[in-house]
Design a protein around this motif. Structure first.
Motif, short mmCIF file in Angstrom:
data_model
loop_
_atom_site.label_atom_id
_atom_site.label_comp_id
_atom_site.label_asym_id
_atom_site.label_seq_id
_atom_site.Cartn_x
_atom_site.Cartn_y
_atom_site.Cartn_z
N VAL A 20 -62.99 34.39 -58.48
CA VAL A 20 -63.83 33.18 -58.46
C VAL A 20 -63.13 32.05 -59.22
O VAL A 20 -63.12 30.89 -58.77
N THR A 21 -62.53 32.38 -60.36
CA THR A 21 -61.82 31.36 -61.15
C THR A 21 -60.64 30.79 -60.35
O THR A 21 -60.40 29.58 -60.34
N VAL A 22 -59.91 31.68 -59.67
CA VAL A 22 -58.78 31.23 -58.85
C VAL A 22 -59.27 30.31 -57.74
O VAL A 22 -58.69 29.26 -57.47
N SER A 23 -60.37 30.72 -57.10
CA SER A 23 -60.92 29.92 -56.00
C SER A 23 -61.33 28.53 -56.47
O SER A 23 -61.06 27.52 -55.81
N LYS A 24 -61.98 28.47 -57.64
CA LYS A 24 -62.39 27.16 -58.18
C LYS A 24 -61.18 26.29 -58.50
O LYS A 24 -61.19 25.09 -58.24
N ALA A 25 -60.14 26.91 -59.08
CA ALA A 25 -58.95 26.14 -59.46
C ALA A 25 -58.22 25.59 -58.24
O ALA A 25 -57.86 24.41 -58.18
N LEU A 26 -58.01 26.45 -57.23
CA LEU A 26 -57.27 26.02 -56.05
C LEU A 26 -58.08 25.06 -55.18
O LEU A 26 -57.52 24.28 -54.41
N GLY A 27 -59.41 25.13 -55.33
CA GLY A 27 -60.27 24.22 -54.57
C GLY A 27 -60.65 22.98 -55.35
O GLY A 27 -61.46 22.17 -54.87
N ASP A 28 -60.04 22.81 -56.57
CA ASP A 28 -60.34 21.66 -57.43
C ASP A 28 -61.84 21.53 -57.68
O ASP A 28 -62.40 20.43 -57.67
N LYS A 29 -62.47 22.66 -57.93
CA LYS A 29 -63.91 22.67 -58.24
C LYS A 29 -64.11 22.66 -59.76
O LYS A 29 -63.21 22.98 -60.54
N ASP A 30 -65.33 22.29 -60.17
CA ASP A 30 -65.69 22.32 -61.58
C ASP A 30 -65.74 23.76 -62.09
O ASP A 30 -65.87 24.71 -61.30
N GLY A 31 -65.70 23.91 -63.43
CA GLY A 31 -65.83 25.22 -64.03
C GLY A 31 -64.53 25.83 -64.48
O GLY A 31 -64.51 26.96 -64.98
N VAL A 32 -63.42 25.09 -64.36
CA VAL A 32 -62.10 25.55 -64.79
C VAL A 32 -61.43 24.42 -65.57
O VAL A 32 -61.46 23.26 -65.14
N SER A 33 -60.88 24.75 -66.73
CA SER A 33 -60.21 23.71 -67.51
C SER A 33 -58.97 23.21 -66.77
O SER A 33 -58.39 23.93 -65.94
N GLU A 34 -58.57 21.99 -67.07
CA GLU A 34 -57.41 21.40 -66.39
C GLU A 34 -56.14 22.20 -66.68
O GLU A 34 -55.29 22.38 -65.80
N GLU A 35 -56.02 22.69 -67.91
CA GLU A 35 -54.83 23.47 -68.28
C GLU A 35 -54.74 24.76 -67.47
O GLU A 35 -53.68 25.10 -66.93
N LEU A 36 -55.86 25.47 -67.36
CA LEU A 36 -55.87 26.72 -66.59
C LEU A 36 -55.68 26.43 -65.10
O LEU A 36 -54.99 27.19 -64.40
N ARG A 37 -56.28 25.35 -64.62
CA ARG A 37 -56.14 24.98 -63.21
C ARG A 37 -54.67 24.81 -62.83
O ARG A 37 -54.20 25.32 -61.80
N GLU A 38 -53.93 24.11 -63.70
CA GLU A 38 -52.51 23.87 -63.41
C GLU A 38 -51.71 25.17 -63.47
O GLU A 38 -50.78 25.37 -62.68
#
Length: 337
Positions: A20-38
């Protein structure tokens, strides 16, 4: 045997996080910090993960295309500096899962304020403008209300986000290098009304002369191109020549070197030459040309990062970013003292 596609679950296992965290990050969704998203996006790229762009674009309203707009006269030569910049941009966009579309603008297109079809037909999410355009064309482009970043030039319009080589300081360094080598009679090769970068290089040259109390001689400021931007095949040099020339780019320095040689002069024994860009012309010449190494990779990186941030956040603005180059000393300058 067909290679298995990388999934979000694979990325999650590799990073010890949830799918779920990966999906949010790759989809630029809320719920993931910018550092982790990158970090997640970087890992996805490393593992060879590919987005489904058709579904992604239809859901989010993005095309994942970027127009790279350049004037035709800047890339007429296959070895032109802007081809190098273009390749850097395309490679960097691919790493961010975007495609770069090259849009070449002719003189008539610019005169008629004709926008690229990819832009007017809304086939792109943003535009990177590579090289100089007149103020009217820039204003027309900015009025389209699409994210735009200007690379290697700036205009008087205060709506622009611009990535620049620090041409002023680079030329200032080159001229000071000549002065410290004992030169006092120093010319400048470049049409100062042609582009903002040439004008800045002229001003850096002029500042170095002013600081050392060396008078500027207008007959030693030589045009290298016409109003349309096309380089002259032959420069109109004065009978009394300086001991050194600061050239606005390596290509023109190379041409000047060859012209001087044809007139019986030896570089650097008779006349010293410095260029700008650290392009191929500075290394194929004999002697090799002292120059400023423009960090084209860094400039391209900053342009790509900026356009993607502007696409994601319509209110994002970076302003003017300067990227400093470094002096590369070679064999084209004679030490007089």
């Amino acid at each position: 045997m067909k290679k298995k596609s990388v999934t979000m679950s694979d990325i999650a296992k590799a990073m010890d996080i949830s799918t779920v965290t990966v999906s949010k990050a790759l989809g630029d969704k809320d719920g993931v910090s910018e550092e982790l998203r990158e970090k997640i996006k970087q890992k996805a790229n490393e593992m060879g993960y590919r987005f489904s762009y058709t579904s992604k674009s239809s859901k989010e309203g993005f095309t994942f295309n970027i127009s790279i707009v350049v004037a035709k006269h800047f890339i007429n030569d296959a070895s032109a500096f802007y081809w190098v910049m273009y390749r850097h941009i395309v490679e960097l966009l691919q790493k961010q899962n975007y495609y770069g579309i090259l849009d070449v603008i002719s003189e008539s297109d610019q005169a008629n304020r004709s926008m690229p079809n990819s832009v007017s037909d809304k086939k792109v999410d943003g535009v990177i403008v590579l090289g100089q355009f007149d103020d009217e064309y820039v204003s027309e482009l900015l009025d389209l209300d699409i994210p735009v970043v200007f690379l290697d030039f700036y205009s008087s319009d205060n709506r622009t986000d611009t990535i620049l080589s620090d041409s002023f300081f680079g030329s200032y360094m080159l001229t000071n290098y000549l002065i410290n080598a004992g030169h006092r009679n120093i010319g400048f090769l470049g049409t100062i009304t042609s582009t903002s970068s040439i004008q800045d290089r002229y001003l850096g040259y002029y500042k170095a002369l002013l600081e050392k109390g060396i008078p500027l001689r207008s007959e030693w400021v030589i045009d290298d191109r016409g109003p349309e931007g096309t380089s002259y095949p032959h420069f109109d040099l004065p009978a009394q020549k300086p001991t050194a020339f600061v050239c606005n780019c390596d290509e023109e320095a190379y041409c000047l070197l060859n012209q001087l040689r044809s007139e019986g002069y030896v570089v650097p024994d008779d006349i010293s030459i410095v260029g700008y860009d650290n392009h191929i012309y500075s290394t194929i010449s004999n002697p090799r040309i002292t120059t400023i190494d423009v960090d084209s990779k860094r400039m391209s990186y900053e342009a790509v990062e900026t356009i993607i941030k502007k696409i994601r956040d319509k209110n994002y603005s970076r302003g003017r970013t300067l990227v400093t180059g470094k002096l590369i000393i070679r064999d084209s300058v004679k030490i007089l003292k």
